[in-house]
Design a protein around this motif. Structure first.
Motif, mmCIF file in Angstrom:
data_model
loop_
_atom_site.group_PDB
_atom_site.id
_atom_site.type_symbol
_atom_site.label_atom_id
_atom_site.label_comp_id
_atom_site.label_asym_id
_atom_site.label_seq_id
_atom_site.Cartn_x
_atom_site.Cartn_y
_atom_site.Cartn_z
ATOM 1 N N UNK A 51 18.173 -60.874 -51.156
ATOM 2 C CA UNK A 51 17.296 -62.043 -51.255
ATOM 3 C C UNK A 51 16.852 -62.494 -49.863
ATOM 4 N N UNK A 52 15.812 -63.301 -49.824
ATOM 5 C CA UNK A 52 15.367 -63.864 -48.559
ATOM 6 C C UNK A 52 16.172 -65.119 -48.230
ATOM 7 N N UNK A 53 15.954 -65.668 -47.024
ATOM 8 C CA UNK A 53 16.746 -66.800 -46.561
ATOM 9 C C UNK A 53 16.630 -68.017 -47.472
ATOM 10 N N UNK A 54 15.419 -68.303 -47.958
ATOM 11 C CA UNK A 54 15.218 -69.492 -48.782
ATOM 12 C C UNK A 54 16.054 -69.419 -50.053
ATOM 13 N N UNK A 55 16.009 -68.293 -50.747
ATOM 14 C CA UNK A 55 16.769 -68.156 -51.988
ATOM 15 C C UNK A 55 18.271 -68.182 -51.747
ATOM 16 N N UNK A 56 18.717 -67.651 -50.604
ATOM 17 C CA UNK A 56 20.145 -67.658 -50.289
ATOM 18 C C UNK A 56 20.642 -69.078 -50.085
ATOM 19 N N UNK A 61 22.346 -67.319 -56.683
ATOM 20 C CA UNK A 61 21.750 -66.060 -57.146
ATOM 21 C C UNK A 61 22.783 -65.207 -57.879
ATOM 22 N N UNK A 62 22.423 -64.776 -59.058
ATOM 23 C CA UNK A 62 23.308 -63.899 -59.829
ATOM 24 C C UNK A 62 22.644 -62.556 -60.130
ATOM 25 N N UNK A 63 21.354 -62.463 -59.878
ATOM 26 C CA UNK A 63 20.630 -61.217 -60.100
ATOM 27 C C UNK A 63 20.107 -60.678 -58.778
ATOM 28 N N UNK A 64 20.007 -59.354 -58.621
ATOM 29 C CA UNK A 64 19.502 -58.775 -57.370
ATOM 30 C C UNK A 64 18.057 -59.180 -57.103
ATOM 31 N N UNK A 65 17.727 -59.294 -55.807
ATOM 32 C CA UNK A 65 16.363 -59.595 -55.405
ATOM 33 C C UNK A 65 15.619 -58.344 -54.973
#
Length: 291
Positions: A51-56, A61-65
């Motif tokens: 994931x990118x920084x914002x989503x982290x 997050x439980x699903x791959x980005x």
């Protein structure tokens, strides 16, 4: 009467069987919960690396980005990843070999030799084992600064020789795994002490060496505080230090750092799998010989 007795016996057996099933189910449930708890940090690391920084920062997050490739590219642009791996591997292997060789030698002396002050010195080792290493970090820094040994791998290797836990662990293992009769027989055959140590002691304590060696390797590979204090040349930074310096224009680049952590655990997994096989083989051989 027999029918009643048989029925009562069947009821008791059924009750005991249900209790066994319940106990086994609780044990399995506990094992599953512990396994999930242990794996969760790795799951977070793997998922966050995609994931990118914002989503982290902003989401759970439980699903791959879809940002794994971008994160890896930013990581390799910020640091010399392969240089960090080589530095960490060189340091970890050197510390593992040097520390375990000399601490095993000290443990062998405490286990099989009688000398004045033996019990007192071993008590000192036990006390020192209980003291946090961080207590001496200021004195350690001042000492190596006065000796002009900053920014030197030598400073990271030599102090590890005096690992109190390793001496204690090896002594306890040698006490049970190395009979005095074997040493006496080797002495009667004319073997010198170093010959006995290299050709008799070390081969018989391989499971202990591998076990402690894995812990030493992983501890050195993950070491952050001591290399941070000693090293100031970026070309000599270990992988954890390099990963900690990964930043974008304003703040830490968490996506790239998670990818770096993901890369950093690969050598540890390989070492652990290889070492586990050796330990199980040696234990199986030892059990067959004793049988």
């Amino acid at each position: 009467m027999k029918t009643v007795a048989n029925k009562s016996r069947d009821d008791l057996n059924s009750s005991a069987k249900r209790k066994r099933i319940l106990c086994r189910g609780l044990v399995y449930l506990f094992a599953i919960v512990m396994a999930i708890t242990a794996f969760y940090p790795f799951f977070v690391m793997i998922i966050s690396s995609t994931h990118d920084n914002y989503n982290i920062v902003a989401k759970i997050n439980v699903l791959p980005g879809t940002h794994l490739k971008e994160n890896f590219e930013r990581l390799t642009q910020n640091i010399e990843l392969y240089k960090g791996i080589i530095n960490s591997l060189l340091l970890a292997v050197t510390v593992t070999v040097v520390q375990n060789y000399f601490t095993m030698m000290a443990a062998y002396a405490f286990s099989k030799f009688n000398f004045k002050g033996k019990n007192f010195l071993f008590s000192v080792i036990l006390v020192a084992m209980m003291l946090p290493g961080q207590l001496g970090i200021i004195g350690f820094y001042k000492e190596i600064q006065a000796m002009k040994l900053l920014n030197n791998y030598f400073t990271l290797v030599v102090p590890t020789i005096s690992n109190c836990f390793a001496v204690f662990f090896y002594k306890q293992y040698i006490d049970g795994a190395l009979p005095n009769e074997l040493i006496e027989a080797a002495v009667m055959d004319g073997c010198k002490e170093l010959t006995i140590y290299h050709k008799l002691v070390l081969p018989l304590v391989i499971p202990a060496l591998v076990t402690q060696g894995v812990m030493t390797f992983i501890g050195t590979w993950n070491s952050y505080l001591t290399p941070l204090i000693v090293l100031n040349d970026k070309n000599k930074f270990t992988l954890p230090l390099m990963i900690a310096t990964v930043r974008d224009s304003t703040h830490a680049d968490y996506g790239a750092q998670y990818v770096g952590m993901l890369v950093s655990i690969i050598p540890m997994v390989i070492v652990f799998c290889f070492a586990s096989r050796i330990i199980m083989e040696k234990i199986s051989i030892g059990a067959a010989v004793k049988g």
